[in-house]
Scaffold this active site. Structure first.
Site, PDB file in Angstrom:
ATOM      1  N   GLU A 172      18.322  18.790   0.944  1.00  0.00           N
ATOM      2  CA  GLU A 172      17.610  17.979   1.929  1.00  0.00           C
ATOM      3  C   GLU A 172      16.244  18.544   2.351  1.00  0.00           C
ATOM      4  O   GLU A 172      16.106  19.091   3.441  1.00  0.00           O
ATOM      5  CB  GLU A 172      18.474  17.821   3.186  1.00  0.00           C
ATOM      6  N   GLU A 362      27.262  15.499   0.090  1.00  0.00           N
ATOM      7  CA  GLU A 362      27.771  15.861   1.427  1.00  0.00           C
ATOM      8  C   GLU A 362      28.112  14.581   2.169  1.00  0.00           C
ATOM      9  O   GLU A 362      27.331  13.624   2.159  1.00  0.00           O
ATOM     10  CB  GLU A 362      26.724  16.597   2.280  1.00  0.00           C
TER      11      GLU A 362
HETATM   12  C1  BGC Z   1      23.159  19.913   5.945  1.00  0.00           C
HETATM   13  C2  BGC Z   1      24.323  20.820   6.310  1.00  0.00           C
HETATM   14  C3  BGC Z   1      24.746  20.531   7.737  1.00  0.00           C
HETATM   15  C4  BGC Z   1      25.136  19.078   7.853  1.00  0.00           C
HETATM   16  C5  BGC Z   1      25.650  18.650   9.236  1.00  0.00           C
HETATM   17  C6  BGC Z   1      23.358  18.492   6.369  1.00  0.00           C
HETATM   18  O1  BGC Z   1      22.150  17.881   6.539  1.00  0.00           O
HETATM   19  O2  BGC Z   1      22.928  19.993   4.559  1.00  0.00           O
HETATM   20  O3  BGC Z   1      23.942  22.133   6.125  1.00  0.00           O
HETATM   21  O4  BGC Z   1      25.765  21.368   8.174  1.00  0.00           O
HETATM   22  O5  BGC Z   1      23.994  18.309   7.584  1.00  0.00           O
HETATM   23  O6  BGC Z   1      24.654  18.760  10.177  1.00  0.00           O
END
Ligand code: BGC
Length: 452
Positions: A172, A362
Site C-alpha cells: 500500500e 489483506e
Molecule cells: C496495512 C496493515 C494494517 C491494516 C489494518 C493495512 O493497510 O497493510 O499493516 O495492519 O491495514 O490497519
C-alpha cells in the site's frame, strides 16, 4: 464445535489460494537482536503521543523467536499461503552497504519452515519499516531512494530467490506516503506537500523497478504489488460533493495503480494537487519507467468512504462523513462495513484492463474482542469474513480472475499508531505473556477450509 458456514470454500475451486498475512514491524519484535538496525517505527514510537498508549513495536508478537509455533497455527487453521514481509534493517542494518548475516539466516529459517509445512511463502519486500539510517538522509523523499531500494531488492532476490517465487514489491504505497509523509500520523511523521510529492514519485518508481529486478534475478517469479482500494461515495448528489468524491478517489485509488498500468498519474479537472504532482516530478518523463507488467495485483480493502465538499481542508477540499455519524454498520475502528462495495472495487480493478490476476492480499477487521475462560467468541468478525468472502465469490462468478484471499491477520499485532489495542487477529495475543488463543473466527476458518 463446528461453526455455521454460510458459504463453502469448495465454490472457489481447488486452486484458489487461502492465506493469512503478517508484517515484520507488526509481528517480529526482537528489534535489536542479532545485529538488526533500527527502523523508522522504532524511533517514531518513542516520540510522545504518536502511538496510542505509548505502545512500542520492540517486542510485538515475538514472532522472531516464535515463528515455528505461529506457522504451526497457520497450518492448523488450514491455510496454504503465508504472507510475511522482510525487515529491511534486519538484513541491511544501515539500509545500504553491509549485509547482516544473522538477519539473512532468520529469513532462510522462516522460509524453510514454511516450505517444510507445505505453506507457500508470499514475501512482501516493503511493508512500511524503512531503516532509520535511510530516513536520516531523507527516506522516501530522497533522490537516492531508488538506489537504496535496488540494493535491498537485489539482496533479497539473490538470497531467497531460489526458494521464494511469489513476491510483493510494496505494501500500500498510498498508505505509507500519505500517513507518513503528508499527515505525519505514521513513521517517519513528516508532513506537507514538500515531503509527499517526492515520496509518491519515488514509491511509484520503486514499485516498477522492484518488479523488474525480481523478474531479472528470480527464475519463474510470480510478481505482484499491493494497493488499498476503498470505494468513495459522495455524501449527497450535489455537484460539489460529487467532485469532492472524484478528488478523493483519485488520491486513494488511482494514484499508484495507473502509473503501473502505463497511464501515468491520474488527471482530475480543477484539482491543483495532482497538477503539482505532475509538475514537481516532471511525471511525463517517467511514464515508461513507472510501468510494470505485474503478474498479479494485490487488492486490500478495509472500508468504503463517504465524503463531502469541505473548503477548509487543504488541497483536497473534501472531508469524510464518518460511518459512525451516518449510523452505517462499522467495525470498532469506525470503518464502514460494506461487502457490496468490496465486490464493486474488485470489479473495478478488473475492469481497468491490463490486470492479469487479482489476489486479495489483506482483508479483515478490528472488533473489541473479549477473552472469557479461554474463549474469544468474535461473531462479528466471523460475520465480516462471511460477507466479504461471499462478495468476492460473486465477482469471481462474474468472470473476475480473483484467485486468492489472505486474511489480515494471524495474531493480534502492533497496529501502527493504534498500538496493541486494535486487534485484527484470528488468534488472540496476550501482550504480557505472549500466550496465543485461537479466536472463534480462527476456528471458523479452519472449518470453512476443511469443507473443501
Ligand atoms: C496495512 C496493515 C494494517 C491494516 C489494518 C493495512 O493497510 O497493510 O499493516 O495492519 O491495514 O490497519
Amino acid at each position: 464445535m463446528a461453526y455455521h458456514q454460510k458459504i463453502s470454500s469448495a465454490s472457489f475451486g481447488p486452486d484458489f489460494l487461502w492465506g493469512v498475512a503478517i508484517a515484520a514491524a507488526q509481528n517480529e519484535g526482537a528489534y535489536n537482536a542479532d545485529g538488526r538496525g533500527l527502523s523508522i517505527w522504532d524511533s517514531f514510537s518513542r516520540r510522545p503521543g504518536k502511538i496510542k498508549g505509548g505502545a512500542k513495536p520492540f517486542e510485538a508478537c515475538d514472532f522472531y523467536y516464535r515463528y515455528k509455533d505461529d506457522l504451526m497455527l497457520v497450518k492448523a487453521l488450514g491455510f496454504t499461503v503465508f504472507r510475511f514481509s522482510i525487515s529491511w534493517s534486519r538484513i541491511l542494518p544501515e539500509g545500504m552497504g553491509r549485509i547482516n548475516k544473522e538477519g539473512i539466516a532468520f529469513y532462510h529459517k522462516l522460509i524453510d519452515e514454511c516450505l517444510e509445512l507445505g505453506l507457500i511463502p508470499y514475501v512482501t519486500l516493503y511493508h512500511w519499516d524503512l531503516p532509520l539510517e535511510l530516513q536520516k538522509n531523507g527516506g522516501w523523499t530522497s533522490h537516492q531512494m531508488l538506489k537504496w531500494f535496488t540494493r535491498f531488492v537485489t539482496v533479497c532476490a539473490e538470497e531467497f530467490g531460489d526458494k521464494v517465487k511469489n513476491w510483493i514489491i510494496l505494501n500500500e504505497p498510498m498508505g505509507f506516503t500519505s500517513l507518513g509523509y503528508m499527515l505525519g500520523m505514521h513513521a517517519p511523521g513528516k508532513t506537507g506537500l514538500s515531503n509527499f510529492l517526492p515520496a509518491v514519485h519515488n514509491a511509484a518508481l520503486c514499485q516498477a523497478e522492484g518488479g523488474r529486478i525480481i523478474r531479472s534475478l528470480v527464475l519463474k517469479a510470480n510478481i505482484g504489488t499491493t494497493f488499498s482500494f476503498s470505494e468513495v461515495m459522495p455524501y449527497t448528489q450535489r455537484e460539489e460533493d460529487m467532485l469532492a468524491a472524484k478528488r478523493v478517489d483519485a488520491m486513494l485509488n488511482r494514484l499508484f495503480i495507473e502509473p503501473v498500468l502505463g497511464r501515468g498519474y491520474p488527471h482530475v479537472e480543477n484539482f491543483p494537487l495532482l497538477d503539482k504532482l505532475h509538475l514537481h516530478n516532471k511525471a511525463w518523463k517517467y511514464i515508461e519507467r513507472m510501468k510494470f507488467n505485474f503478474d498479479f495485483i494485490g487488492l486490500q480493502n478495509y472500508f468504503s468512504i463517504t465524503v463531502k465538499h469541505n473548503p477548509l481542508i487543504p488541497y483536497l477540499h473534501a472531508s469524510e462523513v464518518k460511518a459512525t455519524t451516518r449510523k452505517a454498520p462499522h467495525t470498532d475502528m469506525g470503518w464502514e462495513i460494506n461487502a457490496d462495495s468490496f465486490y464493486r472495487v474488485i470489479k473495478r480493478v478488473w475492469l481497468y484492463g491490463g490486470v492479469k490476476e487479482i489476489l486479495i492480499t489483506e482483508s479483515g477487521a478490528f472488533f473489541k474482542d473479549e477473552l472469557v475462560n479461554g474463549v474469544v467468541n468474535d461473531e462479528k468478525r466471523i460475520d465480516y469474513f462471511q460477507q466479504y468472502i461471499t462478495a468476492m465469490l460473486k465477482a469471481k462468478k462474474e468472470g473476475v480472475n480473483v484467485n486468492g484471499y489472505f486474511a489480515w491477520t494471524l495474531t493480534d499485532n502492533f497496529e501502527w499508531s493504534e498500538g496493541y489495542k486494535a486487534r485484527f487477529g484470528l488468534i488472540h495475543l496476550d501482550c504480557k505473556t505472549q500466550l496465543r488463543t485461537i479466536k472463534n473466527s480462527g476456528y471458523w476458518f479452519r472449518d470453512f477450509l476443511k469443507t473443501y
